[in-house]
Enzyme design. Structure first.
Site, PDB file in Angstrom:
ATOM      1  N   HIS A 203      79.418  83.999  68.838  1.00  9.84           N
ATOM      2  CA  HIS A 203      79.710  84.349  70.253  1.00  9.84           C
ATOM      3  C   HIS A 203      78.671  85.166  70.847  1.00  9.84           C
ATOM      4  O   HIS A 203      77.839  84.909  71.799  1.00  9.84           O
ATOM      5  CB  HIS A 203      81.001  84.972  70.456  1.00  9.84           C
ATOM      6  CG  HIS A 203      81.400  85.837  72.014  1.00  9.84           C
ATOM      7  ND1 HIS A 203      81.992  85.055  72.994  1.00  9.84           N
ATOM      8  CD2 HIS A 203      80.898  86.676  72.592  1.00  9.84           C
ATOM      9  CE1 HIS A 203      82.359  85.533  73.736  1.00  9.84           C
ATOM     10  NE2 HIS A 203      81.357  86.754  73.956  1.00  9.84           N
ATOM     11  N   GLU A 204      78.334  86.078  69.994  1.00  9.29           N
ATOM     12  CA  GLU A 204      76.978  87.141  70.680  1.00  9.29           C
ATOM     13  C   GLU A 204      75.553  86.396  70.458  1.00  9.29           C
ATOM     14  O   GLU A 204      74.693  86.542  71.063  1.00  9.29           O
ATOM     15  CB  GLU A 204      76.972  88.348  69.596  1.00  9.29           C
ATOM     16  CG  GLU A 204      78.255  89.348  69.655  1.00  9.29           C
ATOM     17  CD  GLU A 204      78.259  89.727  71.204  1.00  9.29           C
ATOM     18  OE1 GLU A 204      77.465  89.916  71.893  1.00  9.29           O
ATOM     19  OE2 GLU A 204      79.650  90.008  71.718  1.00  9.29           O
TER      20      GLU A 204
ATOM     21  N   HIS B 184      75.141  84.582  73.529  1.00  7.11           N
ATOM     22  CA  HIS B 184      74.378  85.611  74.835  1.00  7.11           C
ATOM     23  C   HIS B 184      72.985  85.920  74.232  1.00  7.11           C
ATOM     24  O   HIS B 184      72.176  86.031  75.291  1.00  7.11           O
ATOM     25  CB  HIS B 184      75.223  86.925  74.622  1.00  7.11           C
ATOM     26  CG  HIS B 184      76.571  86.832  75.078  1.00  7.11           C
ATOM     27  ND1 HIS B 184      76.974  86.121  76.418  1.00  7.11           N
ATOM     28  CD2 HIS B 184      77.726  87.379  74.568  1.00  7.11           C
ATOM     29  CE1 HIS B 184      78.391  86.214  76.714  1.00  7.11           C
ATOM     30  NE2 HIS B 184      78.761  86.915  75.487  1.00  7.11           N
TER      31      HIS B 184
END
Length: 337
Positions: free
Chosen positions: A17-18, A21
């Site tokens: 998920h990170e 980003h």
């Protein structure tokens, strides 16, 4: 050791998920102060291109720290988060949840390859089911359903579902001869079935197709569940329908006892949950930040007061923490029972 492995696997989902980003922040020219694997005190760190890549003591998840992400330096630094266009900021925020959805597809591919993809050749027929009663046999190849050509078991199942409880025609190839039968599906466990199982074939292409299809179907069911959760139309109690960290670990632990492929499947479901939930417009989640950016765009680029937005996010975060404690308490009660 199993629980430790489960925590590490869950951390990989958060880390992916990170990573979303991080990649889109770099693409947008946003300065990334740190990309961390794990939480807590730093164990190791190396700097490359103005970003510190670090490993931290507690191997749970990770985080990405961007320049001016909280709005304090919104238009001061050229590479700060707030200085970028609405589209650049939006895609940076949305990338995290979208990467979780992508990860779901990636994880499901080996699951379906292991299981195999259903062909349109019948492997077995269940006793006392509609297919058995009309004389369908193992070895038959289903060519058409209600006049529509089918090429695999998934298409056959979709056609059976679409037929509901109405009589349907199935055209079979039986040892080179064409046989047509009429059959009426029977509802069982909430599904319309005729009682046939297909010969499974290991296929990369078929596995990829099924992974995308399953991700879409799970997403639809998840959104329906969220709608029921907010409208109070759940067919069960909220405490029975949702789980916190303890409940998730318990579910994965149970899956691990049935084999590694079951763990991969459950991790795919968890990744999709994380992605979909993060897209909800709830303060402290990525979806709320995306909503704020959409409103900013509709206001002609006029930004919100970062302090007020930060306060709303803080309140939302505290409410989420409170909800997590609540479901964790119920998870513990379930384990005790």
């Amino acid at each position: 050791m199993r629980i430790i492995l489960i925590i590490l696997l869950f951390s990989l989902i958060v880390l992916f998920h990170e990573l979303g980003h991080f990649i889109f922040a770099k693409r947008s020219g946003i300065g990334v102060i740190e990309f961390a694997v794990g939480m807590g005190p730093k164990v190791f760190s190396i700097e490359r291109g103005g970003t510190a890549y670090s490993f931290r003591l507690i191997p749970i998840g990770g985080f990405v720290a961007m320049e001016g992400e909280d709005g304090a330096e919104a238009e001061v630094e050229e590479n700060s988060f707030g200085s970028k266009t609405v589209w650049q900021r939006m895609q940076t925020i949305a990338a995290g949840p979208i990467f979780n959805i992508i990860l779901t597809v990636i994880l499901l591919i080996p699951v379906f390859f292991y299981m195999g993809s259903p062909t349109n050749k019948i492997d077995s027929v269940m006793n006392n089911m509609p297919a058995y009663e009309v004389g369908i046999k193992a070895g038959d190849v289903i060519e058409k359903v209600n006049g529509k050509t089918v090429t695999n078991g998934t298409e056959v199942s979709e056609a059976i579902t679409a037929a509901g409880n109405k009589e349907m025609s199935i055209t079979l190839d039986r040892d080179g001869k064409t046989v047509e039968v009429k059959v009426t599906p029977k509802e069982q466990d909430g599904r319309n079935m005729v009682g046939i199982q297909y010969v499974m074939e290991k296929s990369i292409f078929g596995s990829i197709k099924r992974a995308f299809s399953a991700t879409y179907q799970m997403t639809v069911r998840m959104l329906q569940f969220i709608g029921q959760l907010f409208t109070g139309n759940l067919p069960m109690k909220v405490t029975e329908a949702v789980s916190g960290p303890v409940g998730v670990i318990s579910i994965v632990n149970d899956a691990s006892q049935a084999g590694a492929i079951n763990v991969v499947y459950v991790m795919a479901v968890i990744s999709l949950n994380l992605g979909i939930l993060n897209l909800l417009p709830i303060p402290a989640l990525d979806g709320f930040r995306i909503l704020m950016l959409i409103i900013e765009l509709l206001r002609g680029g006029k930004k919100f007061n970062p302090e007020k937005e930060g306060m709303v996010n803080f309140i939302g975060f505290m409410l989420l923490i409170g909800f997590t404690i609540f479901v964790t308490y119920n998870d513990v009660l379930k384990l005790i029972k």
